[in-house]
Scaffold this active site. Structure first.
Site, PDB file in Angstrom:
ATOM      1  N   SER A 157       4.593 -12.249   9.201  1.00 21.78           N
ATOM      2  CA  SER A 157       3.224 -12.196   8.696  1.00 21.78           C
ATOM      3  C   SER A 157       2.589 -13.595   8.780  1.00 21.78           C
ATOM      4  O   SER A 157       2.624 -14.197   9.864  1.00 21.78           O
ATOM      5  CB  SER A 157       3.251 -11.663   7.258  1.00 21.78           C
ATOM      6  OG  SER A 157       1.993 -11.189   6.881  1.00 21.78           O
ATOM      7  N   ASP A 191       3.672  -0.597  11.031  1.00 23.98           N
ATOM      8  CA  ASP A 191       2.908  -1.730  10.502  1.00 23.98           C
ATOM      9  C   ASP A 191       1.474  -1.622  11.006  1.00 23.98           C
ATOM     10  O   ASP A 191       1.199  -1.844  12.176  1.00 23.98           O
ATOM     11  CB  ASP A 191       3.545  -3.036  10.981  1.00 23.98           C
ATOM     12  CG  ASP A 191       2.850  -4.278  10.428  1.00 23.98           C
ATOM     13  OD1 ASP A 191       1.783  -4.150   9.796  1.00 23.98           O
ATOM     14  OD2 ASP A 191       3.383  -5.383  10.633  1.00 23.98           O
ATOM     15  N   HIS A 199       4.261  -2.812   7.120  1.00 23.80           N
ATOM     16  CA  HIS A 199       4.319  -4.263   7.284  1.00 23.80           C
ATOM     17  C   HIS A 199       5.465  -4.859   6.472  1.00 23.80           C
ATOM     18  O   HIS A 199       6.109  -5.821   6.891  1.00 23.80           O
ATOM     19  CB  HIS A 199       2.979  -4.865   6.853  1.00 23.80           C
ATOM     20  CG  HIS A 199       2.883  -6.338   7.051  1.00 23.80           C
ATOM     21  ND1 HIS A 199       2.986  -6.924   8.292  1.00 23.80           N
ATOM     22  CD2 HIS A 199       2.713  -7.369   6.176  1.00 23.80           C
ATOM     23  CE1 HIS A 199       2.860  -8.241   8.169  1.00 23.80           C
ATOM     24  NE2 HIS A 199       2.715  -8.531   6.895  1.00 23.80           N
TER      25      HIS A 199
END
Lengths: 399, 399
Positions: A169, A335, A368
């Protein structure tokens, strides 16, 4: 009157949190006025400090160092008990003896990003020029600024070349930025669930979170600390919004579906009838115990501004031209915050740059969040990539 | 100090809005204490009123009436100037002379749902028993309650059988519920961008919105009106969150991408640098001018509770067993709030019930909002479905 259940009151751990901001339990690298951090906004930040944790031992030829970059709401406490929450480190599944990031083999470093609130200088820190907390007087920071600060930390630790940079991320954004900015200092890079620029939808979700914080009257224009206030309701709402984006529709369905919380029939009220409501409220209220609202504004903004290609006339491949770093790019099928299309764009650019890159899209319904969870395929890919890079680096001898 | 730009101040149209709540400019059907609305929560609501609009003329044999159900934040003002905002009706593209819902051919009715704030009884209405506004003393309402109230309106208008029920999103839920509850009174049904039950992710987004409203200190436990307060910041945040779910990632990218608002370079501040931020802030602030915060809580809750199959031991097909109604189910490829999988579940259940059903998935990047926008394929499908149903109903002679 209808029974209404909402966030609990003030943050439980605000004292511990405040202590960690300026005087963290982690080691700290301090940089004086002679070593300013040059920020993209044009400000030279000095003095400043970076709080970090290390795990494992640096080998004799200093060739086994891995720098982990943390995500938006992460920090340096990767694989030790968190000093504020008392919980396990956020990546204990990945980092430790025998784990993919094997502390028997590698020297692992993770630092709190500049702008954070766990010991690196940020809006919750004391501005030495005024003796007051920075608040919104803190200059805006960017992903390149975060990376620049961590390069200074690596210098301080006497490490010329990192064996690997790793992150998911926002951490993945930093890993990519780090290789683009310091190609000769990064032997390999593992970039997970990330992109080289934030999409319009992602900016929209961040803006939503910022507006939730700023809409809380207790935010007080960012100077809540001077009023003994805490915009925990706004920050809790921001966290709830973000948390929905971290999970997939399928994961929410599997975890909660339409199941009721401790009952079979609806209450016909605004209580948390559904388990998913109860879960989200918990996510909101537990987050505010450990995080500073202004830091949340700054770090989301940094992600929104991120766009590696923008500095190269919009051509992403130019950012990685002739790079020697070995890359592994990983995405997760469910995700939707950083979908596989983003990972493919990175891989295409790296291919166009003639970089050495492997790519894995991992099938999972965990969304995610998968990069933080128990996903054995991800662990195996990470382990294999590091092993292969380690052979190329001559690390097998180092053990 | 950093420049911070956020929502504008109090609602501009609060006076007009307040007047519409109890004394709408629309026609009103009033039901006295002898005609209570039996609510699912066990309460008999009486007296109550339903505000509605009609377009076109009811034919002699009363066979050409179409009931449109509005979506969460819609109202009865389908195809006329809105009395509060002064803007065009929300479905002028669909409803009017020569439009798919042709007012030269059909008699169109749309009423404000019970629990709403545009003239039908809801939490912003005056409780006749106390002379005070209902607020959270208003009983919780469900989608079946909304439909039951509108069936009473249809009775009042002297219509035995509706030629068609039509709705998108929450309106589509009502259309499906209406056919399940009154199969003999609905000749055809056009259900768009909807489902027969709300998913965990959708409940999560609604809970986020409710928490945003309740986190606003000006909400005051739902009695803001007594304090001259207005939780416009919380409601604005809720609207921003919802609005992101109404658009697709692709639509946001096409409309805004990473384009800056009135500038080329970032401000390094929390201003709305990106167009998408500016757009979302506008969506939030314009919504609060026309909508009541408590109504938003009640209507989102009604959607969350909705689950047609739950009343039939979890077997959706049982809800439509032996139904004669002709159905058309429509979904949009980029709608992630009510994805095509939901529409397919409806179609499968209707097939299992031996119902007559056609299904169209329309290719568009406009997301959930597509049902309100200029999507010619959707117009053509709607027109053709109504034409075909009209032939079966003998409506071609009626003109």
């Amino acid at each position: 009157m209808m029974n209404v259940q909402s966030f609990p009151g003030a943050a439980l751990h605000s004292e511990e949190r405040a202590r960690e901001v300026d005087h963290p339990s982690s080691p700290v690298a301090r940089f004086g006025v002679d070593q300013p951090l040059r920020l993209d906004c044009g400000v030279d930040l000095a003095p400043f400090q970076i709080a970090y944790q290390t795990y494992g031992r640096l080998n004799a030829d200093r060739s086994n160092a891995i720098l982990i970059f943390h995500a938006l709401t992460g920090d340096q406490h990767v694989a030790n008990i968190h000093p504020v929450t008392g919980k396990a480190g956020w990546w204990e599944t990945m980092v430790g003896p025998g784990r993919p990031l094997d502390t028997d083999r590698y020297f692992i470093i993770c630092s709190n990003v500049i702008g954070g609130c766990m010991g690196s200088t940020g809006p919750a820190s004391t501005n030495p020029a005024t003796g007051k907390l920075w608040g919104l007087d803190f200059p805006l920071i960017t992903i390149p600024d975060m990376v620049r600060a961590q390069a200074m930390l690596i210098d301080r630790l006497g490490i010329e070349t990192l064996f690997c940079v790793v992150g998911g991320s926002m951490g993945g954004m930093q890993a990519l930025q780090c290789t683009a900015a310091y190609p000769d200092r990064v032997f390999s890079a593992l970039a997970v669930a990330c992109s080289t620029r934030h999409s319009a939808q992602n900016i929209a979700f961040h803006e939503l979170g910022r507006q939730a914080v700023m809409a809380d009257p207790d935010w007080r224009g960012g100077r809540y600390f001077e009023h003994g206030a805490d915009p925990h309701r706004g920050l809790g709402v921001a966290r709830m919004a973000a948390h929905i984006t971290y999970l997939s529709d399928a994961a929410l369905h599997r975890k909660f579906g339409r199941r009721m919380q401790d009952r079979d029939l609806p209450t016909f009220s605004f209580d948390a009838d559904f388990q998913v409501e109860s879960y989200l409220r918990y996510q909101g209220s537990s987050f505010v115990e450990r995080f500073d609202a202004n830091s949340y504004l700054y770090l989301t903004r940094a992600m929104d501004y991120f766009d590696i290609a923008a500095d190269h006339k919009g051509v992403l491949a130019e950012a990685f031209r002739d790079i020697k770093t070995r890359f592994c790019v990983v995405s997760f099928t469910s995700d939707w915050l950083f979908p596989t299309a983003e990972a493919r764009a990175i891989v295409h650019a790296l291919n166009a740059s003639s970089a050495r890159v492997s790519f894995a899209e991992i099938e999972t319904d965990k969304g995610h969040d998968a990069f933080l969870l128990d996903v054995p395929e991800f662990f195996e890919i990470s382990r294999a990539f590091l092993h292969s890079a380690g052979l190329a680096r001559g690390l097998s001898r180092a053990r």
